[in-house]
Design a protein around this motif. Structure first.
Motif, PDB file in Angstrom:
ATOM      1  N   ASP A 124      -0.048   7.423  -2.202  1.00 12.07           N
ATOM      2  CA  ASP A 124      -1.300   7.553  -1.446  1.00 12.07           C
ATOM      3  C   ASP A 124      -1.274   6.530  -0.319  1.00 12.07           C
ATOM      4  OD1 ASP A 124      -3.814   8.007  -0.496  1.00 12.07           O
ATOM      5  OD2 ASP A 124      -4.863   7.049  -2.175  1.00 12.07           O
ATOM      6  N   ASN A 125      -1.039   6.998   0.891  1.00 12.41           N
ATOM      7  CA  ASN A 125      -0.914   6.103   2.045  1.00 12.41           C
ATOM      8  C   ASN A 125      -2.161   6.119   2.909  1.00 12.41           C
ATOM      9  OD1 ASN A 125       2.075   5.264   1.994  1.00 12.41           O
ATOM     10  ND2 ASN A 125       2.206   7.491   1.803  1.00 12.41           N
ATOM     11  N   MET A 126      -2.343   5.035   3.662  1.00  9.39           N
ATOM     12  CA  MET A 126      -3.452   4.968   4.608  1.00  9.39           C
ATOM     13  C   MET A 126      -3.036   5.670   5.896  1.00  9.39           C
ATOM     14  SD  MET A 126      -5.286   1.255   4.089  1.00  9.39           S
ATOM     15  CE  MET A 126      -3.955   0.196   3.557  1.00  9.39           C
ATOM     16  N   GLU A 155     -10.456   5.353   6.828  1.00 13.80           N
ATOM     17  CA  GLU A 155      -9.303   5.572   5.956  1.00 13.80           C
ATOM     18  C   GLU A 155      -9.060   4.375   5.041  1.00 13.80           C
ATOM     19  OE1 GLU A 155      -5.898   7.263   4.149  1.00 13.80           O
ATOM     20  OE2 GLU A 155      -7.790   7.982   4.992  1.00 13.80           O
ATOM     21  N   THR A 207       0.863  -1.178   0.000  1.00 13.59           N
ATOM     22  CA  THR A 207       0.000   0.000   0.000  1.00 13.59           C
ATOM     23  C   THR A 207       0.903   1.233   0.000  1.00 13.59           C
ATOM     24  OG1 THR A 207      -0.077  -0.103   2.422  1.00 13.59           O
ATOM     25  CG2 THR A 207      -1.881  -1.147   1.210  1.00 13.59           C
ATOM     26  N   HIS A 240      -8.488   2.784  -4.980  1.00 16.76           N
ATOM     27  CA  HIS A 240      -7.626   1.798  -5.638  1.00 16.76           C
ATOM     28  C   HIS A 240      -8.411   0.498  -5.856  1.00 16.76           C
ATOM     29  CE1 HIS A 240      -4.960   4.573  -3.440  1.00 16.76           C
ATOM     30  NE2 HIS A 240      -4.084   4.367  -4.416  1.00 16.76           N
ATOM     31  N   TRP A 286      -9.214   4.435   0.976  1.00 17.25           N
ATOM     32  CA  TRP A 286      -8.099   3.967   0.138  1.00 17.25           C
ATOM     33  C   TRP A 286      -8.567   2.869  -0.808  1.00 17.25           C
ATOM     34  CZ3 TRP A 286      -5.136  -0.266  -1.081  1.00 17.25           C
ATOM     35  CH2 TRP A 286      -3.876  -0.024  -1.629  1.00 17.25           C
TER      36      TRP A 286
END
Length: 439
Positions: free
Chosen positions: A284-286, A408, A279, A416, A412
């Protein structure tokens, strides 16, 4: 310029300065405090039971819940204190052994120096000859250098124990923190100690030709069968084998816990033979921020191949950052204390559904199985990493954090769709969610 004998005496003196009595006293103090903590817990529990007979309604139940939380916190403190006592005892025993060995090497050096002085004294009294005295001088000093090298190895071995147990102590919370008694080592110090241990690894490998072959071929299973090598790897990197499940995991005191997380770590995976789904690959991170404290959190997931195709598995990591921090390197601390999570991670074949293994929190220091990092890797070159899927249950400290994490992760997942990540809330007691990741 100091002689080799002076160096031996100086090093032996440094080792002798340590106090095993002081370490023993610290261990006893931890256990005495543990008993006081448990007494306090028993008193609170008795009060809670009595009040429960009369307290009803929202406010009363909330107060009783607070008392229950207080009692549980005392259990956690008692566990930390017991584990800290054990760490002080490990350091105490290692110091006692190092001091005994150092005194023995000093006695050897004193005997060699006396013999050397005797050779030159004989020459001054007309006994022997200069050639004999010179040869004796060189031979004795060569043996003294061996004694010095052996003494340096003893010191490095003790320092390794001190580092490993010190990391455990410094990761404790509450009263145990003050008992640790020293500041964190910086990464350069850790790297230096690890590099100093390389000759020790080489010596072990040289004794067993099979280990040399294992090192060259990356056969970690064979390497870890050697207890000394396995202990060194666990002390520095935290990796250990879980026989009931046939996989490797990591302890909380590993170097990784001290170094935290940088975004560039993912860019190093090819260098260590990893081929992973991760991820945050696109930036783009959680991540989420606690609205009350402002503290920042990040969840990282990985699955795929390791060891240049010789192993496979997955990871779940949880990291924190202080309010207002925005390190450009993407640095986060490894989650500690109440921020740690309990993870049950399963790796399986997404086509057939075959389950390979499940790590239910192995590697965590405490019985609560809370950790910052759930890792499980099995050595098997015949499993296709692209067919791997991961599912896990994550328990956190309260429903507020669980809900933020859920929001979150679902955000995400929606951003995605190719990752095939599905998330669901499971229980409020304990606060938990579960997910399936089948990219």
């Amino acid at each position: 310029m100091s002689s080799v004998f002076d160096k031996i005496r100086h090093l032996a003196d440094q080792v002798d300065k340590g106090s095993t009595d002081d370490l023993d006293a610290r261990a006893r103090a931890c256990r005495a405090t543990k008993e006081a903590v448990l007494d306090a817990k028993a008193l609170v529990e008795a009060v809670r039971v009595q009040l429960a007979e009369a307290w009803h309604g929202g406010a009363g139940e909330s107060a009783l819940a607070s008392l229950s939380d207080f009692a549980k916190n005392r259990d956690d403190q008692a566990h930390d204190l017991e584990e800290s006592a054990k760490s002080f005892e490990v350091v105490r025993d290692a110091l006692a052994k190092a001091q005994g060995d150092a005194r023995s090497r000093r006695a050897d050096a004193d005997a060699l120096e006396k013999k050397l002085d005797g050779a030159w004294d004989d020459l001054s009294h007309g006994k022997g000859n200069i050639v004999f005295a010179w040869a004796e001088d060189k031979a004795i000093k060569a043996r003294a250098l061996v004694v010095l090298a052996d003494l340096e190895r003893i010191v490095v071995g003790y320092d390794a124990v001190l580092l490993a147990e010190g990391l455990k102590l410094r990761n404790k919370t509450g009263q145990v923190w003050e008992l640790a008694g020293s500041e964190k080592r910086n990464p350069a110090e850790i790297a230096a100690i690890m590099l100093r241990e390389i000759p020790g690894f080489a010596e072990l490998v040289a004794k067993d030709p099979r280990l040399k072959t294992a090192l060259l071929t990356g056969n970690w299973e064979l390497l870890l069968r050697n207890r000394e090598i396995a202990q060194k790897i666990y002390d520095y990197l935290g990796f250990k084998y879980v026989a009931d499940g046939d996989y490797y995991t990591t302890g909380e005191h590993s170097v990784q816990s001290f170094l935290g997380w940088h975004d560039f770590y993912d860019k190093l995976e090819k260098l260590i033979g990893a081929n992973l789904d991760a991820t945050g690959e696109d930036g783009d991170n959680m991540e989420f921020t606690d609205p009350k404290s402002g503290k920042q959190y990040r969840l990282e997931l990985w699955k795929g191949g390791y060891g240049f195709g010789g192993a496979f598995g997955g990871e779940v990591g949880f990291y924190t950052r202080e309010p207002g921090s925005s390190d450009p390197s993407g640095y986060f601390h490894a989650a500690q204390g109440d921020d740690q999570i309990k993870v049950t991670q399963t790796i399986y074949d997404k086509a057939t559904g075959e389950v390979y293994f499940t790590n239910d929190g192995q590697g965590a220091d405490g019985s609560d199985k809370k950790h910052f990092w759930n890792l499980a890797i099995r050595t098997d070159p015949h499993v296709d990493p692209s067919q791997l899927a991961q599912r896990a249950t994550i328990e956190v400290r309260d429903t507020g954090m669980r809900d933020q994490l859920y929001q979150e992760m679902t955000r995400w997942a929606a951003a995605h769709p190719d990752q095939h990540l599905t998330v669901a809330k499971t229980t409020d007691t304990p606060p938990a969610l579960s997910y399936t990741w089948e990219k």
